[in-house]
Design a protein around this motif. Sequence first.
Motif, short mmCIF file in Angstrom:
data_model
loop_
_atom_site.label_atom_id
_atom_site.label_comp_id
_atom_site.label_asym_id
_atom_site.label_seq_id
_atom_site.Cartn_x
_atom_site.Cartn_y
_atom_site.Cartn_z
N PRO A 271 0.95 -1.34 0.03
CA PRO A 271 -0.08 0.15 -0.01
C PRO A 271 0.79 1.29 0.01
CG PRO A 271 -0.96 -1.70 1.58
CD PRO A 271 0.48 -2.12 0.94
N THR B 176 -7.57 5.00 0.44
CA THR B 176 -6.30 4.68 0.96
C THR B 176 -6.26 4.38 2.44
OG1 THR B 176 -5.66 6.87 1.13
CG2 THR B 176 -5.12 6.01 -0.81
N THR B 177 -7.17 4.46 3.19
CA THR B 177 -7.43 4.03 4.56
C THR B 177 -8.60 3.23 5.03
OG1 THR B 177 -8.29 5.80 5.52
CG2 THR B 177 -5.95 6.11 5.12
N ASP B 178 -8.53 2.91 6.08
CA ASP B 178 -9.74 2.07 6.63
C ASP B 178 -10.57 3.06 7.21
OD1 ASP B 178 -8.30 2.57 8.78
OD2 ASP B 178 -8.04 0.48 9.69
N VAL C 43 -4.77 1.06 3.40
CA VAL C 43 -4.86 -0.09 2.33
C VAL C 43 -4.41 0.14 1.00
CG1 VAL C 43 -7.11 -0.41 4.01
CG2 VAL C 43 -7.36 1.01 1.79
N GLU C 44 -4.71 -0.81 0.17
CA GLU C 44 -4.34 -0.82 -1.23
C GLU C 44 -5.51 0.12 -1.89
OE1 GLU C 44 -3.08 -0.91 -4.77
OE2 GLU C 44 -1.85 -1.50 -3.01
N ARG C 45 -4.98 1.05 -2.85
CA ARG C 45 -5.98 1.88 -3.36
C ARG C 45 -6.41 1.49 -4.65
NH1 ARG C 45 -5.00 5.57 -7.48
NH2 ARG C 45 -2.78 5.02 -7.76
N PRO D 286 -7.03 -2.29 -5.74
CA PRO D 286 -7.03 -3.82 -5.65
C PRO D 286 -7.40 -4.48 -6.70
CG PRO D 286 -8.95 -2.75 -4.50
CD PRO D 286 -8.19 -1.54 -4.84
N ASN E 39 -1.32 -6.94 -3.08
CA ASN E 39 -1.05 -5.81 -2.11
C ASN E 39 -2.24 -5.98 -0.71
OD1 ASN E 39 0.58 -5.52 -3.99
ND2 ASN E 39 0.43 -3.11 -4.15
N THR E 40 -3.30 -6.33 -1.35
CA THR E 40 -4.42 -6.14 0.06
C THR E 40 -3.93 -7.29 0.96
OG1 THR E 40 -5.63 -8.02 -0.91
CG2 THR E 40 -6.50 -5.97 -1.64
N ASN F 128 -2.91 -4.88 3.96
CA ASN F 128 -4.19 -3.84 4.41
C ASN F 128 -4.07 -3.70 6.01
OD1 ASN F 128 -4.62 -3.08 1.80
ND2 ASN F 128 -6.85 -4.16 1.97
#
Length: 387
Positions: free
Chosen positions: A67, A109-111, A151-153, A155, A161-162, A165
């Motif tokens: 990420p 890009t975030t949770d 997190v992955e932008r 996916p 890449n996830t 996360n």
Amino acid sequence: MRAQESNGQERGTARRTLLGAAVLGAGGAALGLPGTASADGRHGGGGYRSLPRPTVIGHRGASGYRPEHTFGSYQLALDLGADVVEAGDLVPTRDGHLVCRHEPEIGGTTDVSAHPEFAGRRTTKTLDGVPTTGWFTEDFTLAELKTLRAVERIPANRPHNTLYNGRWEIPTFEEVLRWQDEQTRRRGKQVWIYPETKHPTYFRDLGLGLEERVAKLLRTYGKDRKDSPVILQSFEPSSIQRLDKLVGNPLVVLLSAANTRPWDFVAAGDPRTVADLVTPAGLQWIASYAQGIGPTLDLVIPKDAAGNLTTPTTLVADAHRAGLILHPYTMRNENPFLPADFRQGTAADAYGDPFGAFKVYFETGIDGVFSDNADTAVLARADFLGR
């Protein structure tokens, strides 16, 4: 979390990645990477022109594998052999700190969407003329942002890449500057970074001017001189002009599609487009306050209607004639991001032939390139230089 703590988390995972990351990281000297740094890690040892060419710039770190804009991504970019790490895209918090996010909107890009305590912060704003809905860094304090995780932008293109996360938090620019010094000492060679001021007109209108905050931190860490290992960039020429008055660092104007206008031009009623800026006269104007340009790759080699590469423009020669370096963006390995003539199959997450594309772009004489996959770029450079 401080930078040092983030680095410790990444030491194990960064060494277990694609294409022999540890070998590439340890063998940097063989690939022409920068020489030994000074003891305090604060000087560039000859400035930006001492960097190897073509320079490999880790775009938001190693965002092809982690990420983006996390210490995991930054660390891996160095391990994969990047000469410079784009750490990071700088946006402010409500309480005036600078953090590293691709955009001020952080829903992708975030949770943040998984945090019910922040549900009421979701809003719609006009960002550079575009209505944008989500959560914005300027509506959060730094302490609040530090409760989020990256997190992955994209996916769909990077499902692997996830896996990462939630592992890393949002870094501050000050943490990046400390991390840079730590990595320089640990690796025994100067680590370079390439931060960008994001949407500076938008933030200045909110009373959160970026350039003064960037300059203050660079001065605090002794990295505000012309030979400092920090290159500053922006899509808004006025931001670079402002920085030119505040610091001595090398400066780069980013250039989007030819028919677009920088947002500060739009706000000021300046009718010029990027097409005007890439003329010899426009490049001379840029050279009056900056040392380089970061054009989209299409300004170097346009594509036809089918997405295939055509004939290179004169931009490289014209920029060099004006005394400017060129660091185009962005090379990625996945099919959708490559010129059509270098794609292999149609899968959105499959690799095409980036080595073929790198060769064509390197042959134009560019001074470097932003890449999400630093290891691929390093190997492509070795092929191009005959090493």
